[in-house]
Motif scaffolding. Structure first.
Motif, PDB file in Angstrom:
ATOM      1  N   LEU A  42      -9.649  15.384  20.797  1.00 12.74           N
ATOM      2  CA  LEU A  42     -10.354  14.167  20.437  1.00 12.74           C
ATOM      3  C   LEU A  42     -11.443  14.581  19.475  1.00 12.74           C
ATOM      4  CD1 LEU A  42     -10.637  12.532  23.956  1.00 12.74           C
ATOM      5  CD2 LEU A  42      -8.937  12.110  22.190  1.00 12.74           C
ATOM      6  N   CYS A  43     -11.527  13.910  18.344  1.00 14.11           N
ATOM      7  CA  CYS A  43     -12.510  14.337  17.356  1.00 14.11           C
ATOM      8  C   CYS A  43     -12.959  13.167  16.505  1.00 14.11           C
ATOM      9  CB  CYS A  43     -11.935  15.422  16.454  1.00 14.11           C
ATOM     10  SG  CYS A  43     -10.703  14.816  15.280  1.00 14.11           S
ATOM     11  N   HIS A  44     -13.998  13.415  15.789  1.00  9.59           N
ATOM     12  CA  HIS A  44     -14.462  12.535  14.738  1.00  9.59           C
ATOM     13  C   HIS A  44     -14.367  13.339  13.453  1.00  9.59           C
ATOM     14  CE1 HIS A  44     -16.030   9.513  17.486  1.00  9.59           C
ATOM     15  NE2 HIS A  44     -16.495  10.515  18.209  1.00  9.59           N
ATOM     16  N   GLY A  45     -14.308  12.660  12.334  1.00 13.82           N
ATOM     17  CA  GLY A  45     -14.274  13.362  11.071  1.00 13.82           C
ATOM     18  C   GLY A  45     -15.383  12.875  10.164  1.00 13.82           C
ATOM     19  N   ASP A  46     -15.750  13.731   9.219  1.00 14.65           N
ATOM     20  CA  ASP A  46     -16.689  13.335   8.178  1.00 14.65           C
ATOM     21  C   ASP A  46     -16.315  14.084   6.901  1.00 14.65           C
ATOM     22  OD1 ASP A  46     -17.755  15.928   8.326  1.00 14.65           O
ATOM     23  OD2 ASP A  46     -19.681  15.286   9.133  1.00 14.65           O
ATOM     24  N   ASP A  47     -17.189  14.069   5.913  1.00 13.95           N
ATOM     25  CA  ASP A  47     -16.896  14.706   4.637  1.00 13.95           C
ATOM     26  C   ASP A  47     -16.690  16.217   4.734  1.00 13.95           C
ATOM     27  OD1 ASP A  47     -17.115  12.273   3.363  1.00 13.95           O
ATOM     28  OD2 ASP A  47     -19.216  12.560   2.827  1.00 13.95           O
ATOM     29  N   HIS A  48     -17.086  16.823   5.845  1.00 15.47           N
ATOM     30  CA  HIS A  48     -17.023  18.277   5.988  1.00 15.47           C
ATOM     31  C   HIS A  48     -15.846  18.762   6.818  1.00 15.47           C
ATOM     32  CE1 HIS A  48     -20.943  18.251   4.148  1.00 15.47           C
ATOM     33  NE2 HIS A  48     -21.349  17.398   5.065  1.00 15.47           N
ATOM     34  N   GLY A  49     -15.243  17.896   7.634  1.00 20.44           N
ATOM     35  CA  GLY A  49     -14.132  18.314   8.476  1.00 20.44           C
ATOM     36  C   GLY A  49     -14.137  17.580   9.798  1.00 20.44           C
ATOM     37  N   PHE A  50     -13.700  18.273  10.853  1.00 22.26           N
ATOM     38  CA  PHE A  50     -13.618  17.697  12.194  1.00 22.26           C
ATOM     39  C   PHE A  50     -14.908  17.949  12.950  1.00 22.26           C
ATOM     40  CE2 PHE A  50      -9.149  19.139  11.547  1.00 22.26           C
ATOM     41  CZ  PHE A  50      -8.603  17.886  11.403  1.00 22.26           C
ATOM     42  N   LEU A  51     -15.386  16.922  13.587  1.00 18.19           N
ATOM     43  CA  LEU A  51     -16.559  17.052  14.446  1.00 18.19           C
ATOM     44  C   LEU A  51     -16.071  17.033  15.887  1.00 18.19           C
ATOM     45  CD1 LEU A  51     -18.784  14.437  12.597  1.00 18.19           C
ATOM     46  CD2 LEU A  51     -18.691  16.897  12.234  1.00 18.19           C
ATOM     47  N   ASN A  70      -3.542  12.504  12.999  1.00 15.97           N
ATOM     48  CA  ASN A  70      -4.977  12.622  13.199  1.00 15.97           C
ATOM     49  C   ASN A  70      -5.603  11.240  13.069  1.00 15.97           C
ATOM     50  OD1 ASN A  70      -7.694  13.363  13.149  1.00 15.97           O
ATOM     51  ND2 ASN A  70      -7.212  15.280  12.123  1.00 15.97           N
ATOM     52  N   LEU A  71      -6.405  10.854  14.037  1.00 15.79           N
ATOM     53  CA  LEU A  71      -7.050   9.546  14.022  1.00 15.79           C
ATOM     54  C   LEU A  71      -8.510   9.615  13.615  1.00 15.79           C
ATOM     55  CD1 LEU A  71      -5.549   7.994  17.276  1.00 15.79           C
ATOM     56  CD2 LEU A  71      -4.627   7.978  14.956  1.00 15.79           C
ATOM     57  N   GLY A  72      -9.051  10.810  13.432  1.00 16.43           N
ATOM     58  CA  GLY A  72     -10.460  10.978  13.093  1.00 16.43           C
ATOM     59  C   GLY A  72     -10.780  10.420  11.708  1.00 16.43           C
ATOM     60  N   CYS A  73     -11.935   9.780  11.587  1.00 14.02           N
ATOM     61  CA  CYS A  73     -12.369   9.214  10.313  1.00 14.02           C
ATOM     62  C   CYS A  73     -12.342  10.262   9.204  1.00 14.02           C
ATOM     63  CB  CYS A  73     -13.795   8.673  10.435  1.00 14.02           C
ATOM     64  SG  CYS A  73     -13.936   7.275  11.552  1.00 14.02           S
ATOM     65  N   ALA A 125      -8.684  12.458   3.915  1.00 15.37           N
ATOM     66  CA  ALA A 125      -9.325  12.497   2.599  1.00 15.37           C
ATOM     67  C   ALA A 125      -9.757  13.923   2.272  1.00 15.37           C
ATOM     68  CB  ALA A 125     -10.543  11.564   2.596  1.00 15.37           C
ATOM     69  N   GLY A 126     -10.156  14.124   1.047  1.00 15.37           N
ATOM     70  CA  GLY A 126     -10.684  15.426   0.642  1.00 15.37           C
ATOM     71  C   GLY A 126      -9.669  16.539   0.754  1.00 15.37           C
ATOM     72  N   ASP A 127     -10.132  17.690   1.238  1.00 18.89           N
ATOM     73  CA  ASP A 127      -9.303  18.891   1.295  1.00 18.89           C
ATOM     74  C   ASP A 127      -8.502  19.049   2.582  1.00 18.89           C
ATOM     75  OD1 ASP A 127     -10.243  19.647  -1.200  1.00 18.89           O
ATOM     76  OD2 ASP A 127     -11.883  20.840  -0.369  1.00 18.89           O
ATOM     77  N   LEU A 128      -8.726  18.199   3.582  1.00 18.98           N
ATOM     78  CA  LEU A 128      -8.026  18.386   4.858  1.00 18.98           C
ATOM     79  C   LEU A 128      -6.505  18.274   4.753  1.00 18.98           C
ATOM     80  CD1 LEU A 128     -10.425  16.788   7.476  1.00 18.98           C
ATOM     81  CD2 LEU A 128      -9.588  19.136   7.435  1.00 18.98           C
ATOM     82  N   PRO A 129      -5.945  17.266   4.080  1.00 19.30           N
ATOM     83  CA  PRO A 129      -4.474  17.230   4.002  1.00 19.30           C
ATOM     84  C   PRO A 129      -3.883  18.491   3.382  1.00 19.30           C
ATOM     85  CG  PRO A 129      -5.380  15.115   3.365  1.00 19.30           C
ATOM     86  CD  PRO A 129      -6.543  16.070   3.478  1.00 19.30           C
ATOM     87  N   GLY A 130      -4.493  18.989   2.318  1.00 13.86           N
ATOM     88  CA  GLY A 130      -4.010  20.221   1.697  1.00 13.86           C
ATOM     89  C   GLY A 130      -4.131  21.421   2.610  1.00 13.86           C
ATOM     90  N   ALA A 131      -5.194  21.456   3.407  1.00 14.99           N
ATOM     91  CA  ALA A 131      -5.372  22.557   4.352  1.00 14.99           C
ATOM     92  C   ALA A 131      -4.258  22.544   5.401  1.00 14.99           C
ATOM     93  CB  ALA A 131      -6.739  22.460   5.026  1.00 14.99           C
ATOM     94  N   PHE A 132      -3.901  21.361   5.867  1.00 18.89           N
ATOM     95  CA  PHE A 132      -2.814  21.270   6.846  1.00 18.89           C
ATOM     96  C   PHE A 132      -1.478  21.626   6.213  1.00 18.89           C
ATOM     97  CE2 PHE A 132      -5.909  19.261   9.531  1.00 18.89           C
ATOM     98  CZ  PHE A 132      -5.488  19.631  10.801  1.00 18.89           C
ATOM     99  N   ARG A 133      -1.281  21.252   4.966  1.00 18.29           N
ATOM    100  CA  ARG A 133      -0.048  21.661   4.279  1.00 18.29           C
ATOM    101  C   ARG A 133      -0.006  23.174   4.153  1.00 18.29           C
ATOM    102  NH1 ARG A 133       0.650  17.928  -0.870  1.00 18.29           N
ATOM    103  NH2 ARG A 133       1.397  19.928  -1.605  1.00 18.29           N
ATOM    104  N   SER A 134      -1.148  23.788   3.832  1.00 12.70           N
ATOM    105  CA  SER A 134      -1.210  25.252   3.736  1.00 12.70           C
ATOM    106  C   SER A 134      -0.909  25.925   5.066  1.00 12.70           C
ATOM    107  CB  SER A 134      -2.593  25.700   3.255  1.00 12.70           C
ATOM    108  OG  SER A 134      -2.824  25.280   1.954  1.00 12.70           O
ATOM    109  N   ILE A 148      -7.868   7.756   5.388  1.00 16.74           N
ATOM    110  CA  ILE A 148      -8.657   8.188   4.234  1.00 16.74           C
ATOM    111  C   ILE A 148     -10.071   7.626   4.264  1.00 16.74           C
ATOM    112  CG2 ILE A 148      -6.654   8.540   2.756  1.00 16.74           C
ATOM    113  CD1 ILE A 148      -7.319   5.768   1.495  1.00 16.74           C
ATOM    114  N   ASP A 149     -10.394   6.840   5.289  1.00 12.59           N
ATOM    115  CA  ASP A 149     -11.713   6.219   5.372  1.00 12.59           C
ATOM    116  C   ASP A 149     -12.136   6.176   6.843  1.00 12.59           C
ATOM    117  OD1 ASP A 149     -14.055   4.985   4.516  1.00 12.59           O
ATOM    118  OD2 ASP A 149     -13.037   3.377   3.450  1.00 12.59           O
ATOM    119  N   TYR A 150     -12.919   5.197   7.215  1.00 13.14           N
ATOM    120  CA  TYR A 150     -13.458   5.051   8.563  1.00 13.14           C
ATOM    121  C   TYR A 150     -12.779   3.881   9.274  1.00 13.14           C
ATOM    122  CZ  TYR A 150     -17.296   8.016   6.940  1.00 13.14           C
ATOM    123  OH  TYR A 150     -18.046   9.054   6.436  1.00 13.14           O
TER     124      TYR A 150
END
Length: 125
Positions: A7-16, A41-44, A48-57, A67-69
């Motif tokens: 269970l997580c929240h997300g922001d511009d930096h990643g998973f909280l 992933n349901l976290g806000c 968006a940003g670099d997370l999708p690419g990181a998961f692809r990597s 992609i938003d809140y």
């Protein structure tokens, strides 16, 4: 087969994650091995940003995230519809489209599949 749910929240930096440091896209790229897995992933902002690419990597077959809140009720509606459709063998891409069409808040959820970017060498994961 081992399955994990965070269970997580997300922001511009990643998973909280409560009581843990923020999990960044670099952390995912450096430490995750998700060969062939599908991640929902349901976290806000986790779509968006670099997370999708990181998961692809990290080797995911597919990554679905907003992609938003999204409103919490919309996230629940999206994932319930998504899993209902998948139960009846609707292909993932079609199931994401249909679940995202339930309500405007749900339209924030997008599918990021494992197709490598066009500029990536064929040999990359």
């Amino acid at each position: 087969m081992m399955r994990r749910t965070w269970l997580c929240h997300g922001d511009d930096h990643g998973f909280l994650v409560p009581d843990e440091p923020t999990i960044t896209p670099a952390d995912i790229r450096d430490h995750a091995y998700l060969d062939g897995k599908t991640v929902i992933n349901l976290g806000c902002l986790t779509g968006a940003g670099d997370l999708p690419g990181a998961f692809r990597s990290a080797g995911t077959a597919a990554y679905v995230a907003p992609i938003d809140y999204p409103d919490g009720s919309a996230a629940l509606a999206f994932v319930n519809n998504l899993f209902f459709l998948r139960t009846y063998d609707v292909p993932l891409d079609k199931a994401v489209q249909r679940a995202a069409a339930v309500h405007p808040e749900c339209s924030q959820f997008q599918l990021h599949d494992a197709r490598p970017p066009l500029h990536a060498p064929w040999c990359c994961r």
